[in-house]
Design an enzyme around this catalytic site. Structure first.
Site: not given
Ligand code: NAD
Ligand code: MG
Length: 328
Positions: A26-27, A82, A106, A132, A189, A193, A229, A250
């Site tokens: 995502s990020q 994480d 994070h 993301g 954070d 959540e 809703e 309302s």
């Molecule tokens: P995600 O689960 O969407 O993506 C994780 C990616 O990490 C996978 O696509 C994979 O490519 C990779 N991965 C997994 N295991 C691995 C390994 N052993 N070695 C190398 N790559 C590996 O993660 P995310 O939700 O984007 O979260 C990433 C960070 O961003 C976290 O610290 C999260 O707390 C933070 N964050 C997320 C959001 C959100 O909305 N998703 C918002 C703010 C901050």
């Protein structure tokens, strides 16, 4: 409160320097593409056998194995789940340049001591306040998602400026970047959540659904009322706070809100919130979550299955399939 905007940022300090993004979820995908479109030299570090490799390649990015990808980087962004950041850091640390910066979206791994950075490295946080997909979409439309910035280790004396340059590269500085600490970002954070956004909201929905169905009302009607809703209300709150919601609902709904809301979220709920926060602050939550991961996530899977097998899921899937204007 300290808020930075684009005019406070000097992106020249990142020009011609490499930014490595570890993880392409995502990020990771949003940051990598935004930074690339902002003109930075981006390398994505992924496991060669992982599912994201082909995707990042297809998006036109320079993709390498993590150990290769971190070499020569001014910033190494840990955008993996994480719970894998500790082992990933340990596997790449010897390949990271002297004086580089570790960047997180994070603060969990740093705040709870999972990653203890080498003394010559900067440790910075740029946490977008949105998923993301939104970080990417807002950037493409010329806007940005607001971010939090923090520094936990300033080995070079440039850590804050470097973090701000990165935030500008992903578009965040267009919307404003608020200074915080790793502790504040991580604890708020997790609390948000757990108590409100995910845990609190879903529990409220399911309890409302069960209350109506147990009283003999049709599950379909209950679903529309308490799940479907909710989006309309959340959109009003998101756009204009309580005032905008009150303006559009309302008077009957507003009166019911004011006299009944505090009976549902009462002193007992507030005490529970406080307990949730205490367990985040004293490390109990982090310790248990790390142990759950190490055990292979048995309880995570059990609880998730229970949620996904709830009758509201079956009713919801049927009703949503008839609303073809909904995006999956
Ligand atoms: P995600 O689960 O969407 O993506 C994780 C990616 O990490 C996978 O696509 C994979 O490519 C990779 N991965 C997994 N295991 C691995 C390994 N052993 N070695 C190398 N790559 C590996 O993660 P995310 O939700 O984007 O979260 C990433 C960070 O961003 C976290 O610290 C999260 O707390 C933070 N964050 C997320 C959001 C959100 O909305 N998703 C918002 C703010 C901050
Ligand atoms: Mg829940």
């Amino acid at each position: 409160m300290q808020m930075y905007s684009e005019t406070d940022v000097d992106t020249s300090m990142l020009e011609a320097r490499q930014v490595t993004i570890l993880g392409y979820g995502s990020q990771g995908r949003a940051h990598a593409l935004n930074l690339k479109d902002s003109g930075f030299n981006v390398v994505v570090g992924l496991r060669p056998d992982g599912a994201s490799w082909a995707k990042a390649k297809a998006d036109g990015l320079n993709v390498q194995a993590p150990n290769e990808a971190v070499k020569g980087a001014a910033i190494v962004a840990f955008l993996t789940p994480d719970m894998v950041q500790k082992s990933l850091y340990e596997s790449v640390v010897d390949d990271i340049d002297q004086g580089a910066a570790l960047l997180f979206a994070h603060g969990f791994a740093i705040h709870y001591g999972q990653v203890v950075a080498r003394a010559d490295l900067d440790v910075i946080l740029i946490a977008p306040k949105g998923p993301g997909g939104l970080v990417r979409r807002q950037y493409e439309e010329g806007h940005g998602v607001p971010c939090l910035v923090a520094v936990s280790q300033d080995a070079t004396g440039n850590a804050l400026q470097l973090a701000l340059a990165y935030s500008a590269g992903i578009g965040g500085a267009r919307a404003g970047v608020i200074e915080t600490t790793f502790a504040e970002e991580t604890e708020t954070d997790l609390f948000g959540e757990q108590a409100v956004l995910c845990g609190g909201a879903t529990e409220l929905i399911v309890a409302g659904f069960e209350t109506l169905v147990e009283a003999g009302y049709q599950p379909e009607v209950a679903y529309y009322e308490v799940m479907h809703e909710l989006k309309l209300i959340v959109d009003l709150l998101h756009e204009g706070g309580l005032r905008k919601m009150y303006k559009f609902i309302s008077d009957t709904a507003a009166w019911g809100d004011m006299i009944s809301g505090p009976r549902v979220v009462d002193d007992g709920s507030r005490a529970a919130m406080k307990q949730v926060l205490t367990e985040i602050q004293d490390g109990t939550f982090a310790r248990n979550w790390i142990a759950e991961n190490e055990a292979g996530m048995p309880e995570f899977k059990r609880l998730m299955n229970t949620d996904l097998e709830h009758p509201i899921e079956k009713v919801g899937a049927d009703l949503r399939s008839r609303m073809d204007w909904l995006e999956e």
